[in-house]
Design an enzyme around this catalytic site. Structure first.
Site, PDB file in Angstrom:
ATOM      1  N   THR A 267      -8.324  -1.759   1.368  1.00 19.67           N
ATOM      2  CA  THR A 267      -7.776  -2.757   0.454  1.00 19.67           C
ATOM      3  C   THR A 267      -8.342  -4.142   0.689  1.00 19.67           C
ATOM      4  OG1 THR A 267      -5.749  -1.466   0.171  1.00 19.67           O
ATOM      5  CG2 THR A 267      -5.662  -3.787  -0.454  1.00 19.67           C
TER       6      THR A 267
ATOM      7  N   HIS B 205      -1.255   2.456  -5.253  1.00 19.92           N
ATOM      8  CA  HIS B 205      -0.861   3.822  -5.642  1.00 19.92           C
ATOM      9  C   HIS B 205       0.444   4.108  -4.927  1.00 19.92           C
ATOM     10  CE1 HIS B 205      -2.013   4.917  -1.594  1.00 19.92           C
ATOM     11  NE2 HIS B 205      -3.184   4.320  -1.804  1.00 19.92           N
TER      12      HIS B 205
ATOM     13  N   SER C 177      -7.308   4.268  -1.942  1.00 17.06           N
ATOM     14  CA  SER C 177      -7.092   2.818  -1.851  1.00 17.06           C
ATOM     15  C   SER C 177      -8.340   2.016  -2.165  1.00 17.06           C
ATOM     16  CB  SER C 177      -6.582   2.458  -0.455  1.00 17.06           C
ATOM     17  OG  SER C 177      -5.282   2.958  -0.248  1.00 17.06           O
TER      18      SER C 177
ATOM     19  N   ASP D 189       0.849  -1.197   0.000  1.00 17.16           N
ATOM     20  CA  ASP D 189       0.000   0.000   0.000  1.00 17.16           C
ATOM     21  C   ASP D 189       0.884   1.247   0.000  1.00 17.16           C
ATOM     22  OD1 ASP D 189      -1.900   2.016   0.474  1.00 17.16           O
ATOM     23  OD2 ASP D 189      -3.155   0.638   1.617  1.00 17.16           O
TER      24      ASP D 189
ATOM     25  N   GLU E 163      -1.154  -7.834   2.106  1.00 12.33           N
ATOM     26  CA  GLU E 163      -0.920  -6.395   1.997  1.00 12.33           C
ATOM     27  C   GLU E 163       0.098  -5.917   3.024  1.00 12.33           C
ATOM     28  OE1 GLU E 163      -3.405  -2.213   1.740  1.00 12.33           O
ATOM     29  OE2 GLU E 163      -3.945  -3.646   3.316  1.00 12.33           O
TER      30      GLU E 163
ATOM     31  N   HIS F  36     -10.172  -2.504   6.515  1.00 12.18           N
ATOM     32  CA  HIS F  36      -9.661  -1.330   5.808  1.00 12.18           C
ATOM     33  C   HIS F  36      -9.912  -1.483   4.309  1.00 12.18           C
ATOM     34  CE1 HIS F  36      -6.620   1.943   5.083  1.00 12.18           C
ATOM     35  NE2 HIS F  36      -7.251   2.397   6.156  1.00 12.18           N
TER      36      HIS F  36
END
Length: 365
Positions: free
Chosen positions: A141, A303, A88, A47, A255, A139
């Site tokens: 993602t 990103h 995200s 992330d 992640e 969250h």
């Protein structure tokens, strides 16, 4: 609460093979008798991880970066349907469902209609599935792989979707959102009713054959250097060990969540430590894939965060000054790294939605 899986039209792509020069590449050595399409997919997301973040290991790690081991490298464009610079939630929805959507949407299209996720598709084909993160499991993602809500921060509305998802292995933080979710329900008891093994205290070295829910913090897990230790590589190893018993195959999303958080907070040393932890996790996954030979590994970012640069310190060409130029996302393209059966498909330059479509194309073969 699960959404119906609609017929999917597999797309074909013409892609070119891009070689990546490195000290120790994982050359493609499959023979004609080995699988040309993957049985398993391990999808790792750093992330906020741009090219400069990836380059950290070249200067802050004694051993070579694990990213140097990939033979295939591509680039993805990250804009959402409504913003040049994505958040995200929209970026993860692109990965999980193959569509561009609006800012802060999770698992919805531009008309706020729920879209099936890759986990929906693969569970319908009896794959095992897993999520391992270092932030709260609700969250943006991870949520994009199981939930369908218009506002990414509505964590109490996202949590019940995880109960309904039937994901086989879940590890991260966010225990608070399952002790009392929307309507005051104790969602942990719902997981127990569904036969999950639950751990809220420590990460064990082995787990039994049950589905697993491992939530080791009320909110986000601690920083790497402030108590989390090697949770991410160990939890990833544990997930692979658990999921790989399924002969049909498995899908695992991992992640490195706090790379982004550190950049937002302007915490350079934390960001460096989180990136190195993610690098180590990538190495563990590559080691498994090299032995297994049926696993496709894909590593990318949703990103870049912070417009981070490994800048020159003054006019000294031999001294690096790591610099975060601001605390928000940037519009720069981010790299994609791939290894394993079908990895050649991930070279080139393309939209982030194509990650999903390329995976689905491979699994349709």
């Amino acid at each position: 609460m699960k959404i119906k899986i609609f017929p999917f039209l597999f797309l074909c792509f013409s892609v070119s093979l891009v070689s990546c020069n490195s000290a120790k590449p994982l050359s493609k050595t499959y023979t004609s008798s080995e699988r040309e399409t993957p049985r398993n997919i391990i999808f790792l997301i750093g992330d906020g991880m741009g090219l400069s973040q990836i380059s950290i290991a070249n200067f802050y790690k004694e051993e070579p970066s694990n990213f140097e081991r990939f033979p295939i490298v591509g680039l993805i464009k990250t804009s959402s349907s409504t913003h040049l610079i994505t958040d995200s939630a929209a970026a993860a929805t692109a990965f999980a469902s193959g569509i561009k959507t609006f800012h802060q949407a999770v698992g919805l299209d531009n008309d706020s209609i729920p879209v099936p996720t890759i986990i929906d598709h693969l569970e319908a084909r009896d794959f095992s599935t897993g999520l391992v993160v270092t932030k709260i499991i609700v969250h943006a993602t991870p949520a994009a792989f199981f939930a369908h809500v218009p506002y990414r921060y509505d964590y109490e509305q996202i949590a019940p979707w995880l109960v309904d998802s039937d994901i086989d292995f879940i590890a991260g933080g966010g225990l608070n959102y399952f002790r009392k979710a929307s309507e005051g329900k104790d969602l942990l008891s719902e997981f127990v009713k569904k036969g999950y093994g639950i751990d809220t205290t420590s990460l064990k070295s082995t787990v039994d054959k049950r589905k697993q829910l491992i939530l080791l913090a009320d909110e986000d897990l601690p920083w790497k250097t402030e108590g989390r230790g090697d949770f991410l590589p160990r939890a990833t190893d544990l997930a692979i060990s658990s999921l790989s018993t399924n002969k049909n195959g498995f899908f695992l999303m991992v992640e490195g969540s706090l790379i982004d958080t550190a950049a937002h907070d302007g915490e350079l040393q934390y960001m460096i430590d989180e990136q190195l932890d993610f690098d180590a996790t990538v190495g563990r996954v590559l080691d498994y894939a090299m032995t297994d030979k049926e696993t496709l590994v894909i590593v990318t970012a949703d990103h870049e965060t912070g417009s981070f640069a490994l800048s020159m310190d003054g006019y000294d060409y031999n001294k690096i000054k790591p610099t975060l130029y601001h605390g928000q996302h940037s519009a720069t393209m981010v790299p994609v790294f791939a290894y394993g059966p079908g990895s050649e498909l991930f070279s080139g330059v393309y939209d982030n939605t194509e990650i999903y479509h390329k995976i689905m194309q491979l699994l349709s073969n």
